[in-house]
Motif scaffolding. Sequence first.
Motif, short mmCIF file in Angstrom:
data_model
loop_
_atom_site.label_atom_id
_atom_site.label_comp_id
_atom_site.label_asym_id
_atom_site.label_seq_id
_atom_site.Cartn_x
_atom_site.Cartn_y
_atom_site.Cartn_z
N GLU A 341 19.82 -29.50 -72.57
CA GLU A 341 18.15 -28.52 -72.50
C GLU A 341 17.63 -29.19 -71.34
O GLU A 341 16.86 -28.56 -70.82
CB GLU A 341 16.92 -29.46 -73.53
CG GLU A 341 17.97 -28.67 -75.00
CD GLU A 341 17.12 -27.37 -74.54
OE1 GLU A 341 16.44 -26.58 -74.37
OE2 GLU A 341 17.95 -26.54 -75.53
N LEU A 342 18.43 -30.16 -70.04
CA LEU A 342 17.60 -30.64 -69.01
C LEU A 342 17.15 -29.48 -68.07
O LEU A 342 17.06 -29.66 -67.37
CB LEU A 342 18.98 -31.45 -68.60
CG LEU A 342 18.15 -31.90 -66.96
CD1 LEU A 342 16.38 -33.20 -67.38
CD2 LEU A 342 19.41 -32.72 -66.49
N SER A 343 18.71 -28.60 -67.93
CA SER A 343 18.51 -27.32 -66.90
C SER A 343 17.65 -26.27 -67.44
O SER A 343 18.41 -26.12 -68.27
CB SER A 343 19.52 -27.47 -66.26
OG SER A 343 19.55 -25.87 -65.31
N GLN A 355 15.22 -26.10 -61.68
CA GLN A 355 15.12 -26.62 -62.46
C GLN A 355 15.18 -28.16 -63.88
O GLN A 355 15.41 -27.64 -64.13
CB GLN A 355 13.91 -26.04 -62.65
CG GLN A 355 12.42 -26.48 -62.90
CD GLN A 355 11.18 -25.02 -63.49
OE1 GLN A 355 11.97 -23.81 -63.32
NE2 GLN A 355 10.37 -24.62 -64.14
N THR A 356 14.38 -28.67 -63.83
CA THR A 356 14.49 -29.61 -64.63
C THR A 356 13.29 -29.34 -66.25
O THR A 356 11.99 -28.67 -65.83
CB THR A 356 15.10 -31.09 -65.02
OG1 THR A 356 13.09 -31.52 -63.36
CG2 THR A 356 15.97 -31.91 -64.57
N LEU A 357 13.45 -30.06 -67.23
CA LEU A 357 12.61 -28.78 -68.50
C LEU A 357 11.71 -29.76 -68.23
O LEU A 357 10.64 -29.43 -69.15
CB LEU A 357 13.55 -29.73 -70.00
CG LEU A 357 13.49 -30.71 -70.95
CD1 LEU A 357 14.09 -30.35 -71.33
CD2 LEU A 357 13.65 -31.83 -69.68
N ILE A 358 11.11 -30.78 -68.02
CA ILE A 358 10.30 -31.00 -67.76
C ILE A 358 8.74 -30.78 -66.43
O ILE A 358 9.33 -30.85 -65.81
CB ILE A 358 9.27 -32.82 -68.01
CG1 ILE A 358 10.52 -33.35 -69.32
CG2 ILE A 358 7.97 -33.29 -68.22
CD1 ILE A 358 10.71 -34.49 -69.93
N ASN A 359 7.91 -30.50 -66.86
CA ASN A 359 6.51 -30.14 -65.59
C ASN A 359 5.43 -31.09 -66.26
O ASN A 359 5.19 -31.57 -67.58
CB ASN A 359 6.33 -28.55 -66.26
CG ASN A 359 6.92 -27.76 -66.29
OD1 ASN A 359 8.34 -27.78 -65.54
ND2 ASN A 359 6.42 -25.97 -66.38
#
Length: 391
Positions: A341-343, A355-359
């Motif tokens: 799920e990272l990308s 973009q990585t999964l945490i905003n």
Amino acid sequence: MIYPLSISLFLVSGYHALVSASEPVVAAPQTIKLQSRVAPKEATLRRRALNPVTVPLADFFLGTDLQWFGNISIGTPPQELSVVFDTGSTELEIASTMCDSSCDAQAKFNTTKSSTFVDKKTTSSITFSTGVGVDPVVGANYKLTLRAAQDTITVGGLVAKKMPIKLITKQTAKFEINPFSGIQGMGAQAQGFFGSLVDQGLPSLFSLFVTPQAVGGAELTVGGIDKSKFNGSLTYAPLADAGSTTWSLTSPTISVNGKTTSVLKQTRDVIFDSGTSNILFSTDTAEAIYALISPKIKAHAAEPGTYGIACSLIPTLPAVIDIGFTDENGKPFNLSIPSSELSVGPFADSPTTCQTLINAFDGLDLVGGSVLKHYYSVWDVGSQRMGFAAV
Ligand SMILES: *[C@@H]1O[C@H](CO)[C@@H](O)[C@H](O)[C@H]1NC(C)=O
Ligand SMILES: *[C@@H]1O[C@H](CO)[C@@H](O)[C@H](O)[C@H]1NC(C)=O
Ligand SMILES: *[C@@H]1O[C@H](CO)[C@@H](O)[C@H](O)[C@H]1NC(C)=O
Ligand SMILES: *[C@@H]1O[C@H](CO)[C@@H](O)[C@H](O)[C@H]1NC(C)=O
């Protein structure tokens, strides 16, 4: 999709003021309704008068799984329209023939075709804090202008009459890519069509099986649990804010690849929002998690709140995030987000950066599709708890 707490309180109190002026009967506080619905499980089973129904869901996929939507029907005769079943909000908002040209890309509910349609005429607006895609919301770019109405809603053949509806009369451009026509709020109280079905004897819970696009077969079961979708047992945890509309659980700790830090050991209430794909954590939490994955994950200045890393490095990075919770028997359990799920895909302005999964979003701790995809989830309104089973 979720709206800011201050606005949500404002909307709720505004709503009560509005209905008590015109319709005193509907103005009873929703918390009282809930208390009358909390009954011993055996009693609930004996009084059961409606059977659960399952609604198939389609995945809105745009490089990454974004949201899951399915059909409901509005009006008489029923008009079939697709909506996101959104645990982060509480009302039904639907594109309608009363919308200006901003809804032209969507299938619309034609109000003049329904013999049971009632125009309540009052207008309002709602501005969401999380949007459709993976980009952070900027200002009021996810805003709906609404007009109150009432009509019959049918879900999986179950009929709820005289339901409040918010017709979208204008929407900001960000909504135009939606392959669905509206948002059906599924907050943690028995409201809207769901509240009506519970009053008719449907068990007061629903379940979500939201799967990655490649797997398919996603579904919402209203009033029950589809045990064919998982092996093993469900682990239940009590809601952090029982009596409110927010689906949240208290998390004492977050671990990344088996490690934690003092920032990640702070107790927090994590909101579960089926209408948001990314994860939102306060900046210090987001950065503490990223520091444990790779120092090369950096804030992406072009889109404040987002982070990214060279796409070529993604496959080399272990990024297992375990969000710790406590079950209803006091035992710890994790909801685990795998490295896959990272990308969430490349940035438009920088195609080699993913973009990585945490905003980062200060004041909100929220998870959505990227967690829910890995569990069968039960949203137990009657018992104010959530259940999870690994899939
Ligand atoms: C919704 O209904 C339409 C037909 O009205 C159908 O084509 C579509 O596949 C349905 N969507 C889902 C998710 O079931
Ligand atoms: C809505 O339904 C009415 C009555 O059937 C019809 O005349 C009208 O063209 C429809 N509007 C749209 C936008 O489809
Ligand atoms: C449950 O386990 C059985 C046996 O291992 C397997 O065949 C089946 O696919 C599993 N079902 C689900 C929903 O994971
Ligand atoms: C949760 O995950 C952490 C980190 O991987 C681990 O140390 C802990 O034992 C897990 N807890 C449970 C109950 O599995």
